[in-house]
Design a protein around this motif. Sequence first.
Motif, mmCIF file in Angstrom:
data_model
loop_
_atom_site.group_PDB
_atom_site.id
_atom_site.type_symbol
_atom_site.label_atom_id
_atom_site.label_comp_id
_atom_site.label_asym_id
_atom_site.label_seq_id
_atom_site.Cartn_x
_atom_site.Cartn_y
_atom_site.Cartn_z
ATOM 1 N N SER A 207 8.738 0.740 -18.906
ATOM 2 C CA SER A 207 9.599 1.137 -17.801
ATOM 3 C C SER A 207 8.832 1.578 -16.562
ATOM 4 C CB SER A 207 10.526 2.284 -18.248
ATOM 5 O OG SER A 207 9.763 3.409 -18.627
ATOM 6 N N THR A 208 7.516 1.341 -16.511
ATOM 7 C CA THR A 208 6.736 1.885 -15.394
ATOM 8 C C THR A 208 5.639 0.934 -14.921
ATOM 9 O OG1 THR A 208 7.040 4.085 -16.388
ATOM 10 C CG2 THR A 208 5.482 3.908 -14.564
ATOM 11 N N ILE A 209 5.579 0.717 -13.616
ATOM 12 C CA ILE A 209 4.468 0.036 -12.944
ATOM 13 C C ILE A 209 3.876 1.029 -11.953
ATOM 14 C CG2 ILE A 209 3.818 -1.819 -11.358
ATOM 15 C CD1 ILE A 209 6.170 -3.445 -12.469
ATOM 16 N N VAL A 210 2.547 1.117 -11.875
ATOM 17 C CA VAL A 210 1.915 2.017 -10.906
ATOM 18 C C VAL A 210 1.006 1.226 -9.977
ATOM 19 C CG1 VAL A 210 1.985 4.008 -12.453
ATOM 20 C CG2 VAL A 210 -0.052 2.546 -12.412
ATOM 21 N N SER A 211 0.809 1.768 -8.780
ATOM 22 C CA SER A 211 -0.178 1.223 -7.853
ATOM 23 C C SER A 211 -1.542 1.773 -8.243
ATOM 24 C CB SER A 211 0.156 1.641 -6.419
ATOM 25 O OG SER A 211 -0.953 1.439 -5.569
ATOM 26 N N LYS A 212 -2.501 0.893 -8.443
ATOM 27 C CA LYS A 212 -3.844 1.335 -8.812
ATOM 28 C C LYS A 212 -4.438 2.237 -7.740
ATOM 29 C CE LYS A 212 -4.812 -2.887 -11.473
ATOM 30 N NZ LYS A 212 -5.697 -4.072 -11.589
ATOM 31 N N ALA A 213 -4.129 1.966 -6.475
ATOM 32 C CA ALA A 213 -4.691 2.749 -5.374
ATOM 33 C C ALA A 213 -4.146 4.168 -5.330
ATOM 34 C CB ALA A 213 -4.408 2.051 -4.046
ATOM 35 N N HIS A 214 -3.021 4.406 -5.994
ATOM 36 C CA HIS A 214 -2.392 5.726 -5.951
ATOM 37 C C HIS A 214 -2.589 6.507 -7.254
ATOM 38 C CE1 HIS A 214 -0.444 5.593 -2.038
ATOM 39 N NE2 HIS A 214 -0.156 4.322 -2.274
ATOM 40 N N ILE A 215 -3.438 6.020 -8.140
ATOM 41 C CA ILE A 215 -3.755 6.781 -9.348
ATOM 42 C C ILE A 215 -4.758 7.870 -8.984
ATOM 43 C CG2 ILE A 215 -4.806 6.710 -11.640
ATOM 44 C CD1 ILE A 215 -3.794 3.848 -11.904
ATOM 45 N N GLY B 192 0.794 -1.221 0.000
ATOM 46 C CA GLY B 192 0.000 0.000 0.000
ATOM 47 C C GLY B 192 0.826 1.269 0.000
ATOM 48 N N ASP B 193 2.105 1.172 0.397
ATOM 49 C CA ASP B 193 2.983 2.345 0.419
ATOM 50 C C ASP B 193 3.688 2.572 -0.916
ATOM 51 O OD1 ASP B 193 2.339 2.869 3.043
ATOM 52 O OD2 ASP B 193 4.049 1.751 3.854
ATOM 53 N N VAL B 194 3.691 1.566 -1.771
ATOM 54 C CA VAL B 194 4.372 1.685 -3.063
ATOM 55 C C VAL B 194 3.483 2.484 -4.014
ATOM 56 C CG1 VAL B 194 5.306 0.462 -5.055
ATOM 57 C CG2 VAL B 194 5.582 -0.497 -2.748
ATOM 58 N N GLU C 76 -1.806 6.960 -26.111
ATOM 59 C CA GLU C 76 -1.009 7.142 -24.904
ATOM 60 C C GLU C 76 -1.858 7.783 -23.809
ATOM 61 O OE1 GLU C 76 3.348 7.665 -27.027
ATOM 62 O OE2 GLU C 76 2.172 9.447 -26.547
ATOM 63 N N ALA C 77 -1.308 7.867 -22.599
ATOM 64 C CA ALA C 77 -2.035 8.457 -21.482
ATOM 65 C C ALA C 77 -1.049 9.109 -20.520
ATOM 66 C CB ALA C 77 -2.845 7.398 -20.745
ATOM 67 N N GLN C 78 -1.516 10.145 -19.842
ATOM 68 C CA GLN C 78 -0.745 10.795 -18.788
ATOM 69 C C GLN C 78 -1.436 10.511 -17.462
ATOM 70 O OE1 GLN C 78 1.052 14.851 -19.235
ATOM 71 N NE2 GLN C 78 -0.472 15.404 -17.702
ATOM 72 N N ILE C 79 -0.689 9.939 -16.526
ATOM 73 C CA ILE C 79 -1.270 9.485 -15.267
ATOM 74 C C ILE C 79 -0.640 10.244 -14.111
ATOM 75 C CG2 ILE C 79 -1.587 7.503 -13.743
ATOM 76 C CD1 ILE C 79 -1.551 5.734 -16.248
ATOM 77 N N THR C 80 -1.482 10.915 -13.323
ATOM 78 C CA THR C 80 -1.033 11.644 -12.148
ATOM 79 C C THR C 80 -1.247 10.768 -10.911
ATOM 80 O OG1 THR C 80 -1.657 13.746 -13.169
ATOM 81 C CG2 THR C 80 -1.277 13.759 -10.798
ATOM 82 N N LEU C 81 -0.218 10.662 -10.074
ATOM 83 C CA LEU C 81 -0.267 9.820 -8.891
ATOM 84 C C LEU C 81 -0.412 10.665 -7.625
ATOM 85 C CD1 LEU C 81 2.617 7.431 -9.997
ATOM 86 C CD2 LEU C 81 0.156 7.040 -10.212
ATOM 87 N N THR C 82 -0.744 10.030 -6.523
ATOM 88 C CA THR C 82 -1.024 10.757 -5.288
ATOM 89 C C THR C 82 0.193 11.492 -4.743
ATOM 90 O OG1 THR C 82 -0.604 8.731 -4.006
ATOM 91 C CG2 THR C 82 -2.900 9.219 -4.595
ATOM 92 N N SER C 83 1.377 11.100 -5.168
ATOM 93 C CA SER C 83 2.600 11.789 -4.746
ATOM 94 C C SER C 83 2.837 13.062 -5.539
ATOM 95 C CB SER C 83 3.805 10.867 -4.912
ATOM 96 O OG SER C 83 3.979 10.538 -6.287
#
Length: 250
Positions: A204-212, A159-161, A222-229
């Motif tokens: 080159s990228t893996i994201v956490s679904k919970a942090h999208i 959950g922290d990743v 293509e897509a631009q994805i903003t994360l909670t960080s």
Amino acid sequence: MLKTVTCDDELPALELMGQMLAETGDVEIMAQCQSVEEALDIINAGGIDLIVFDIEMPGLSGVDAYDRITTDKKPLLVFATAHPEYAVEAFGIDAIDYILKPFDAERVRKAVEKALRLSKLIDASDDASEVEVAEPLADEIAGVLKIRDAGRVHFIAYGDVIWIEAAGDYSLVHTHDREAAIRVPIKALESKLPTDQFLRIHRSTIVSKAHIQEIQKLPKGEAQITLTSGAVVKGSRSFREAIERLTNGV
């Protein structure tokens, strides 16, 4: 300073790339080679941080050359190419960036900035040599990345990743308060992560679904994805279907 080797069979492109790299102030050009074999001799002697290779060259291609690097650890790789991104992805190598021809000084600078950032992270965790994912049966540590690093074991809860990025032989794990370099290629790490929690959006990228936090669709799939960080990462057309499944019904 990133000790760098460039390789391109076209002399004007080779000289221009060397000039642009040097102008960033963060690169020390160790060799500029028109021959892949010459470049490999220098790289395999050790001490090189970054290589910038054209893809299509007579004899060995840039892809073939990377497979023949024997140093431990491999330098970070940037492709300088006339190919668009989707073609680069098809080669199956974790290049940290690609620069399209004709070269642009600002684009080269951004690639160097990324290489410098990744190199510093890797150097800071240079003893990181193993990653384990806790077995589901071990309830007390289930759902945790267990990272062995310089005689210590760090535990990072799934959950922290927030996201993970590839850096050649390494994967860089980003949380809200730390970045950890793991000496495991991103493909191997992906196979150990639960697919209900993590999504590969780019080679080159893996994201956490919970942090999208937000997905913005771009042209050409293509897509631009903003994360909670606050980090903004790019999803490539090769992973378009996986990204679209997240937005189905919206």
